[in-house]
Design an enzyme around this catalytic site. Structure first.
Site, PDB file in Angstrom:
ATOM      1  N   GLU A 100      -1.074  -0.462  -1.019  1.00  0.00           N
ATOM      2  CA  GLU A 100      -0.874  -1.666  -0.221  1.00  0.00           C
ATOM      3  C   GLU A 100       0.616  -1.849   0.033  1.00  0.00           C
ATOM      4  O   GLU A 100       1.409  -1.872  -0.918  1.00  0.00           O
ATOM      5  CB  GLU A 100      -1.388  -2.907  -0.950  1.00  0.00           C
ATOM      6  CG  GLU A 100      -2.882  -3.059  -0.973  1.00  0.00           C
ATOM      7  CD  GLU A 100      -3.297  -4.432  -1.487  1.00  0.00           C
ATOM      8  OE1 GLU A 100      -4.375  -4.891  -1.105  1.00  0.00           O
ATOM      9  OE2 GLU A 100      -2.538  -5.050  -2.265  1.00  0.00           O
ATOM     10  N   CYS A 101       1.009  -1.969   1.273  1.00  0.00           N
ATOM     11  CA  CYS A 101       2.382  -2.285   1.652  1.00  0.00           C
ATOM     12  C   CYS A 101       3.368  -1.318   1.000  1.00  0.00           C
ATOM     13  O   CYS A 101       3.465  -0.165   1.399  1.00  0.00           O
ATOM     14  CB  CYS A 101       2.694  -3.744   1.329  1.00  0.00           C
ATOM     15  SG  CYS A 101       4.104  -4.419   2.242  1.00  0.00           S
TER      16      CYS A 101
END
Length: 470
Positions: A364-365
């Site tokens: 994520e990210c």
């Protein structure tokens, strides 16, 4: 019964919510009360400060991403064994976005759903009696929300306090205190918000100073009494009464509506705990350190409640994901600040590549960027990453990407079958220089039905800038 709750809100961002919240949390904790912390909205950084102030892990509650039953369940779980729940709002009290699951994502939704009164902190910089007009508007905007009283912030003088405070009290709203201008109680910041709690030097001393500051200028007893009285009635205590005359003062010997810690607090509907859904895997490895700190605790708890096992490891310590796990989850955080160390952590990088041959990797990210080919830091220096996705990102060319996202899985994934919808948010400054391959999901923001490819997925490796909330 659940512990009584209280929400700290404001008319806008940067009004002093964090100062008041942390000061209250530490002040009550050192009095001997068990304070359960809550953050409204998507935020990874504030909850770590809440935990440091109270000694208890908190939870995020978000009406845009979460259904009402999940909000109620998480609130019940965090309040178990607590004397009081203190929630910090986000942005302005009513700020949100359309198309939410249980509301618009506003802090007001959480207060209304859970029956928590709101203490409004209002920055009176450049205002006198006009502060009352703004407070009147906020207090009367939504009949579901009860504003219990006001704390003035950044007061310049005693005359300034009287001008604003007396005008607000003339509305029938009590003023619980007035904070003078004091930059010495501020916390250090960086591009995604406050510097993380674990990196803030002298954090305990800073929290003690905040508690002293709040105790000196705010009637803490009457604020706590608002929560306890509101839990059983609609009466707000009179802040004008002298401390010695008050019936509702709180001491460690008389805890606020203590909950029996031997059993979980029930939801209003009779259910307890977090509503469990199928976990993405049986054994889940989660990266956790200063580079990978943006992970919502309720996800791990939900997975555990559904029967999964969660194991944490530190990439900055050059640890590889445990090889007996089925899924490796790389959360967001600040990999751009540690890009050199991560690139040199060959035990970690080789471990990721080995894991990809037999398990599923998801980033994520910041975790997504680490799975790519290269990450360019703010100084323009390129650092080699895991090379598992055709992705190159840069912080030398920064652009803010911010907002709620609804994502639809583009293919079968541990998170669900193709087409399953996820709710979350995006918050980063990275610029994508190259992103090639099949998407992880099709995503849209809260203001458009236009779906666009988000992230990448190939051969058991996936990721995107999307942060999962629910």
């Amino acid at each position: 019964m659940n512990a009584p709750g209280l929400l700290i809100g404001a008319a806008r961002s940067s009004s002093g919510k964090t100062t008041l919240t942390l000061g209250l949390m530490r002040a009550l904790t050192r009095r001997g009360l068990r304070v359960a912390p809550v953050k409204c909205g998507p935020d990874y950084i504030d909850p770590a400060f809440h935990a440091a102030a109270t000694g208890r892990d908190g939870v995020n509650l978000d009406s845009w991403a979460m259904e009402a039953h999940l909000i109620e369940s998480l609130a019940a779980k965090v309040s178990a064994g607590a004397d009081i729940v203190l929630a910090e709002g986000a942005m302005g009290l009513f700020d949100g976005a359309p198309g939410g699951a249980a509301g618009v994502g506003a802090s007001a939704d959480i207060a209304a759903l859970l029956g928590w009164p709101v203490v409004l902190i209002h920055d009176v910089t450049g205002q006198g009696q006009t502060a009352a007009a703004i407070v009147r508007g906020v207090a009367g905007h939504d009949a579901r929300v009860k504003v219990a009283g006001v704390v003035l912030n950044r007061v310049g003088s005693e005359r300034h306090r009287r001008l604003a405070g007396e005008a607000i009290e003339a509305l029938g709203l009590p003023v619980f205190g007035a904070l003078p201008r004091n930059e010495r109680v501020s916390l250090p910041e960086r591009h995604l918000g406050l510097v993380q709690a674990g990196e803030t030097q002298g954090l305990d001393e800073r929290l003690e100073a905040l508690a002293d500051f709040i105790e000196a200028h705010v009637d803490v007893d009457v604020i706590v009494a608002c929560a306890t009285i509101a839990a059983t009635s609609n009466v707000i205590p009179d802040a004008s009464r002298k401390r010695s005359d008050r019936e509702s003062s709180v001491t460690p010997d008389a805890p606020v509506a203590a909950v029996d810690s031997r059993s979980p607090a029930p939801r209003a509907s009779g259910m307890t705990g977090v509503v469990a859904t199928a976990p993405p895997a049986q054994r889940i490895a989660v990266a956790r350190d200063d580079a990978f700190s943006f992970f919502y605790p309720h996800l791990a708890q939900n997975w555990r409640d559904a029967g999964a096992e969660v194991f944490f490891f530190s990439p900055l310590a050059d640890a590889a994901p445990p090889e007996d796990c089925d899924l490796c989850w790389l959360p967001g955080g600040y990999p751009e600040l540690h890009a050199g160390r991560l690139s040199a952590a060959q035990g970690f990088m080789k471990g990721l590549r080995r894991f990809a041959q037999r398990g599923w990797l998801h980033g994520e990210c910041g975790g997504y960027m680490v799975l790519g080919r290269a990450l360019i830091d703010a100084a323009g220096e390129a650092h080699e990453m895991a090379g598992l996705l055709e992705l190159e990102t840069s912080f030398a060319r920064r652009k803010l990407h911010l907002g709620y996202r609804q994502a639809r899985l583009a293919a079968d994934h541990p998170l669900g079958a193709v087409g399953v919808r996820l709710r979350g948010h995006e918050f980063h400054y990275a610029t994508v220089l190259r992103e090639e391959g099949a998407p992880f999901a099709l995503a849209r923001d809260a203001y458009s039905d236009d779906e666009r490819p988000a992230g990448l997925a190939t051969n058991g490796v996936s990721g995107s800038f999307f942060h999962l909330l629910a």
